[in-house]
Design an enzyme around this catalytic site. Structure first.
Site, PDB file in Angstrom:
ATOM      1  CG  LEU A   1      -1.624   1.282   1.592  1.00 24.41           C
ATOM      2  CD1 LEU A   1      -2.589   1.693   0.486  1.00 24.41           C
ATOM      3  CD2 LEU A   1      -2.348   1.152   2.930  1.00 24.41           C
ATOM      4  CG  ASP A   2       2.944   4.755   2.397  1.00 26.77           C
ATOM      5  OD1 ASP A   2       4.028   4.801   1.794  1.00 26.77           O
ATOM      6  OD2 ASP A   2       2.620   5.551   3.301  1.00 26.77           O
ATOM      7  N   PRO A   3       4.824   1.586   1.118  1.00 25.58           N
ATOM      8  CG  PRO A   3       6.931   0.732   0.550  1.00 25.58           C
ATOM      9  CD  PRO A   3       6.016   0.932   1.726  1.00 25.58           C
TER      10      PRO A   3
ATOM     11  CG  ASP B   1       3.021   5.057  -1.842  1.00 23.71           C
ATOM     12  OD1 ASP B   1       3.188   3.908  -2.300  1.00 23.71           O
ATOM     13  OD2 ASP B   1       3.814   5.562  -1.022  1.00 23.71           O
TER      14      ASP B   1
END
Length: 387
Positions: A121-123, A126
């Site tokens: 997801l993050d990273p 994004d």
């Protein structure tokens, strides 16, 4: 047929595992506690089995062309990647690239193997949104190398229902506490800013999560943002005024966490890690998500350009996602492990080049992944702020 060896049956693994098995992949789920692995694949139809994570047993079962997926704590990733190289297998992880991982690049290339990182997801998502925005901008009539650029990327895993602590934990709080000890570095007003106590750089940030409404969160810079300008292929000639990647928290978070900040600031010397570990255990007992409890993920990435002569904003677009836990899993689990599973597919389909890499920047793959996430999981809002 390649076997996917998925290491770790934690909270962020199940949706990706189920997707891969449902699509016909053969998957072995390795976990230190066998019963947890068995629970994840219980009632799944397909070629899957649970195994106790024993490193010698694992090494003896990995064959050429297999894929090792590490959803273990970050300290294990290098060990798994080296096992992949030794076994002529590929590697996938959702975690940040480390210098030690990057050092394996030439070895991976020479063997024709993919060591893929930063695909969660993050990273992860994004990065995909950043690449999509930059692709739109470069193809627009407003594009000029002299335009002044502002880039912001913020993501937060939040409790769907607010609590007194303004936060809840999906996994061990130690990682969150440790991250607070990492110096933050970002670009603001054309100047490099640094802060060894990133919580002191918290600010309110209002973002449009749809065309209808905006929301305000507390935003905190996350680690060193500056290397991502090169990763996102920013032209070195661009005048970049702002570039920041950060974390989102609910309003009131900075007040609710004052005791935590004091502990992190004072935890020094030989007993620092022990103090943080003890606090982590306490927080896990008090503020872990309960089984079936709904969580929320907010992700917002924006890029804007201003004319160098007039300082007028001439291009401004953003992507946002506001996701909540559902019956098929928490928002965090769905978004992390589904993206990991898409990376596994891309490796199997030979759509990712050999070597050490982060989330793919090739626009057709970016578009495919974002379309899948938008169609099957969460609506991704794309806003043109100048329309």
């Amino acid at each position: 047929m390649a076997i996917i060896h998925w290491l770790g049956a934690g909270l962020s693994s199940a949706p990706g595992i189920k997707r891969l098995i449902g699509n016909g992949a053969e998957l072995w789920l390795w976990n230190r506690t066998l019963s947890k692995a068995e629970a994840v694949i219980h009632n799944l139809e397909g070629q899957c089995q649970a195994r106790t994570l024993d490193w010698q047993q694992l090494a003896s079962h990995v064959s050429k062309g297999d894929i090792l997926v590490s959803m273990l704590p970050g300290s294990f990733h290098l060990q798994v990647a080296q096992l992949a190289l030794d076994s002529q297998a590929h590697f996938v992880s959702s975690s940040y690239l480390s210098p030690a991982m990057e050092a394996l690049n030439q070895q991976a290339k020479s063997k024709g193997l993919c060591l893929v990182n930063e695909v969660g997801l993050d990273p992860g998502i994004d990065h995909l949104l950043a690449y999509a925005l930059l692709n739109h901008y470069r193809g627009s009539a407003a594009y000029k190398k002299t335009n002044h650029i502002e880039f912001r990327s913020f993501c937060g895993g939040l409790p769907a229902e607010e609590n007194d602590f303004k936060y809840k934990f999906s996994w061990s709080p130690l990682g969150v506490l440790t991250a607070l000890r990492s110096t933050a570095k970002w670009l603001e007003g054309g100047e490099v800013k640094t802060n060894s106590k990133p919580w002191l750089a918290v600010r309110d940030y209002t973002m449009p999560l749809s065309e209808e409404h905006s929301s305000t969160f507390e935003a905190i810079p996350n680690r060193d943002s500056l290397p991502f300008m090169a990763q996102y292929q920013f032209d070195p000639q661009w005048p970049v005024d702002t570039f920041i990647r950060g974390s989102l928290r609910l309003p009131g978070w900075s007040d609710a966490w004052q005791d935590i900040f004091s502990l992190v600031e004072s935890a020094d010397g030989a007993d620092a890690n022990a103090k943080l570990a003890a606090k982590s255990d306490e927080l896990w007992q008090r503020y872990a998500y309960k089984d079936g409890e709904q969580d929320r993920v907010v992700l917002y990435v924006e890029l804007l350009a201003k004319d160098a002569d007039t300082n007028q904003c001439i291009w401004h677009q953003s992507y946002s996602m506001d996701a909540f836990g559902k019956d098929q899993g928490s928002a965090m689990a769905r978004l992390v492990s589904t993206t990991v599973s898409l990376a596994v597919d891309a490796v199997l389909e030979e759509r990712i080049s050999a070597g050490v890499s982060a989330a793919p920047n090739e626009i057709s793959l970016v578009s495919d992944w974002l379309s899948y996430l938008n169609d099957h999981h969460e609506p991704i809002k794309h806003l043109n702020h100048l329309v």
